[in-house]
Design a protein around this motif. Structure first.
Motif, short mmCIF file in Angstrom:
data_model
loop_
_atom_site.label_atom_id
_atom_site.label_comp_id
_atom_site.label_asym_id
_atom_site.label_seq_id
_atom_site.Cartn_x
_atom_site.Cartn_y
_atom_site.Cartn_z
N ARG A 113 0.84 -1.20 0.00
CA ARG A 113 0.00 0.00 0.00
C ARG A 113 0.87 1.25 0.00
O ARG A 113 0.56 2.24 -0.68
CB ARG A 113 -0.94 0.00 1.22
CG ARG A 113 -2.19 -0.87 1.04
CD ARG A 113 -3.23 -0.56 2.11
NE ARG A 113 -2.76 -0.95 3.44
CZ ARG A 113 -2.95 -2.14 3.99
NH1 ARG A 113 -3.62 -3.08 3.33
NH2 ARG A 113 -2.52 -2.41 5.20
N THR A 114 1.96 1.20 0.77
CA THR A 114 2.90 2.33 0.80
C THR A 114 3.51 2.55 -0.59
O THR A 114 3.65 3.68 -1.06
CB THR A 114 4.02 2.08 1.82
OG1 THR A 114 3.44 1.90 3.11
CG2 THR A 114 4.99 3.26 1.87
N ALA A 115 3.86 1.45 -1.25
CA ALA A 115 4.44 1.53 -2.60
C ALA A 115 3.46 2.21 -3.56
O ALA A 115 3.84 3.06 -4.37
CB ALA A 115 4.81 0.14 -3.10
N LEU A 116 2.16 1.87 -3.44
CA LEU A 116 1.15 2.44 -4.33
C LEU A 116 0.88 3.91 -4.03
O LEU A 116 0.48 4.67 -4.91
CB LEU A 116 -0.14 1.63 -4.25
CG LEU A 116 -0.08 0.24 -4.90
CD1 LEU A 116 -1.34 -0.56 -4.59
CD2 LEU A 116 0.11 0.37 -6.41
N LYS A 117 1.08 4.31 -2.78
CA LYS A 117 0.95 5.74 -2.46
C LYS A 117 2.04 6.55 -3.15
O LYS A 117 1.83 7.70 -3.55
CB LYS A 117 1.04 5.95 -0.94
CG LYS A 117 -0.20 5.49 -0.18
CD LYS A 117 -0.01 5.70 1.32
CE LYS A 117 -1.21 5.19 2.10
NZ LYS A 117 -1.01 5.33 3.57
N MET A 118 3.20 5.94 -3.28
CA MET A 118 4.34 6.62 -3.91
C MET A 118 4.32 6.51 -5.43
O MET A 118 4.81 7.37 -6.14
CB MET A 118 5.65 6.05 -3.36
CG MET A 118 5.81 6.32 -1.88
SD MET A 118 7.14 5.36 -1.14
CE MET A 118 7.03 5.93 0.56
N GLN A 119 3.76 5.40 -5.92
CA GLN A 119 3.66 5.19 -7.37
C GLN A 119 2.34 4.45 -7.62
O GLN A 119 2.28 3.23 -7.49
CB GLN A 119 4.85 4.38 -7.89
CG GLN A 119 4.86 4.21 -9.41
CD GLN A 119 6.02 3.38 -9.90
OE1 GLN A 119 7.08 3.33 -9.27
NE2 GLN A 119 5.83 2.70 -11.01
N VAL A 120 1.33 5.20 -8.00
CA VAL A 120 -0.03 4.64 -8.06
C VAL A 120 -0.17 3.50 -9.08
O VAL A 120 -1.07 2.68 -8.97
CB VAL A 120 -1.06 5.74 -8.40
CG1 VAL A 120 -1.15 6.74 -7.27
CG2 VAL A 120 -0.72 6.43 -9.72
N ASN A 121 0.72 3.48 -10.05
CA ASN A 121 0.63 2.44 -11.08
C ASN A 121 1.74 1.40 -10.98
O ASN A 121 2.09 0.77 -11.97
CB ASN A 121 0.64 3.08 -12.47
CG ASN A 121 1.93 3.85 -12.76
OD1 ASN A 121 2.68 4.17 -11.82
ND2 ASN A 121 2.19 4.15 -14.01
N HIS A 122 2.31 1.26 -9.78
CA HIS A 122 3.40 0.29 -9.62
C HIS A 122 2.88 -1.10 -9.98
O HIS A 122 1.99 -1.64 -9.30
CB HIS A 122 3.93 0.30 -8.19
CG HIS A 122 5.21 -0.46 -8.02
ND1 HIS A 122 5.25 -1.85 -7.97
CD2 HIS A 122 6.51 -0.05 -7.92
CE1 HIS A 122 6.50 -2.26 -7.82
NE2 HIS A 122 7.27 -1.17 -7.79
N PRO A 123 3.39 -1.72 -11.04
CA PRO A 123 2.80 -2.98 -11.54
C PRO A 123 2.87 -4.13 -10.53
O PRO A 123 1.89 -4.88 -10.37
CB PRO A 123 3.63 -3.30 -12.79
CG PRO A 123 4.90 -2.51 -12.64
CD PRO A 123 4.53 -1.28 -11.88
N GLY A 124 4.02 -4.25 -9.85
CA GLY A 124 4.16 -5.34 -8.89
C GLY A 124 3.21 -5.21 -7.73
O GLY A 124 2.53 -6.18 -7.33
N ALA A 125 3.12 -4.01 -7.14
CA ALA A 125 2.25 -3.78 -6.00
C ALA A 125 0.77 -3.94 -6.39
O ALA A 125 -0.04 -4.50 -5.62
CB ALA A 125 2.51 -2.38 -5.42
#
Length: 318
Positions: free
Chosen positions: A299-311
């Motif tokens: 969730r933290t990763a998606l806050k920083m990069q909303v389209n992070h493919p892995g997350a």
């Protein structure tokens, strides 16, 4: 007598009128002729003033004024559409203008002009110029591949190899080939090309590219050697962070979770907003069976990069 005199007078008057009429016609013809000469001179002068010479195009090229080369050669081709020299300069200027664009649609438009005109130039190019045209066509397809959703890497490989086989020498051919092979998923060919490129010019980005290909080939030891080299010697922070992320992923695959966590934490010390690092830490927690902490990191990763493919994939599957 009076009648005779009158007839003579009338006859003289008629002859005088005819002479005057002829004179007037002659004067009129001379005026028209003079006008045509003046008009022709003005037209020719304007044509010469507006016409473009190959010398002007070459001078603009020598000054690195690619926009001027583009405009001059385009104008020249309006009158001489198949002039090989003008086609070559026109296509090359399109390539360099495309590289300077911040708008990808504009860049694509210039690249398309570049590609179309190089292909026309290749029909009647001299043997000495053909390899250079093939090299530039390969580069154009390479850059087109990087800014479009379609794949042109195969065409980049095709023309770069042709240029190389025909004797054209450029320091970056092997690197372009390596990146194009990587885009096509041809891992071993990519490694071979990158290794050849190292003999010509070593760079941190090139070392990272080789490490990435060895990682894809599951040759972790070889990948680590290049990554250690970058992390130890590079002054490029961006490349170092990417190397540490990749090294962390290798440690995860090797199930050395402590070493992986250390690498990701090292990244966060330099860049606390690294989505890749938080994603990697989440994968470590997942491997250890702690899904609460894993999902928190994703969730933290998606806050920083909303389209992070892995997350995105992990959150949708877990």
């Amino acid at each position: 007598m009076k009648e005779e005199y009158s007839i003579q007078n009338n006859s003289f008057a008629k002859r005088s009128n005819k002479k005057l009429l002829k004179t007037l016609r002659l004067v009129l013809l001379l005026i028209v002729f003079a006008g045509l000469i003046v008009f022709g001179a003005i037209f020719v002068g304007k044509y010469k003033k507006n016409s473009v010479s190959i010398k002007e195009i070459k001078n603009a090229w020598a000054s690195y004024d690619y926009q001027k080369v583009y405009e001059l050669s385009k104008s020249y081709l309006n009158e001489n559409p198949y002039n090989n020299t003008a086609l070559t300069y026109y296509s090359y200027s399109c390539f360099f203008i495309a590289q300077a664009q911040t708008d990808t649609l504009q860049a694509q438009t210039y690249l398309d002009e570049c590609i179309n005109n190089i292909r026309i130039a290749l029909y009647e190019s001299s043997k000495s110029l053909t390899p250079q045209l093939q090299y530039m066509l390969g580069r154009a397809y390479f850059y087109k591949n990087t800014i479009t959703t379609h794949y042109y890497a195969d065409l980049a490989v095709k023309y770069l190899l042709l240029a190389k086989e025909n004797g054209y020498e450029a320091d970056d051919i092997s690197e372009y080939l390596g990146l194009s092979y990587a885009s096509l998923g041809m891992t071993m060919e990519s490694i071979s090309a990158f290794t050849e490129a190292l003999l010509v010019r070593e760079s941190d980005a090139l070392l990272l590219s080789i490490a990435e290909q060895y990682y894809k080939a599951n040759e972790y030891t070889a990948a680590e050697q290049y990554l250690f080299r970058i992390i130890k010697n590079s002054e490029n922070d961006e490349v170092v962070l990417k190397s540490q992320i990749l090294l962390g992923n290798i440690y995860i695959d090797k199930e050395d979770y402590d070493a992986a966590l250390e690498e990701f934490n090292n990244v966060l010390k330099k860049n606390e907003n690294s989505a890749d690092a938080h994603y990697g830490i989440g994968v470590i927690y997942e491997k250890q069976g702690n899904m609460v902490k894993a999902r928190s990191e994703w969730r933290t990763a998606l806050k920083m990069q909303v389209n992070h493919p892995g997350a995105l994939q992990k959150m949708s599957n877990n």
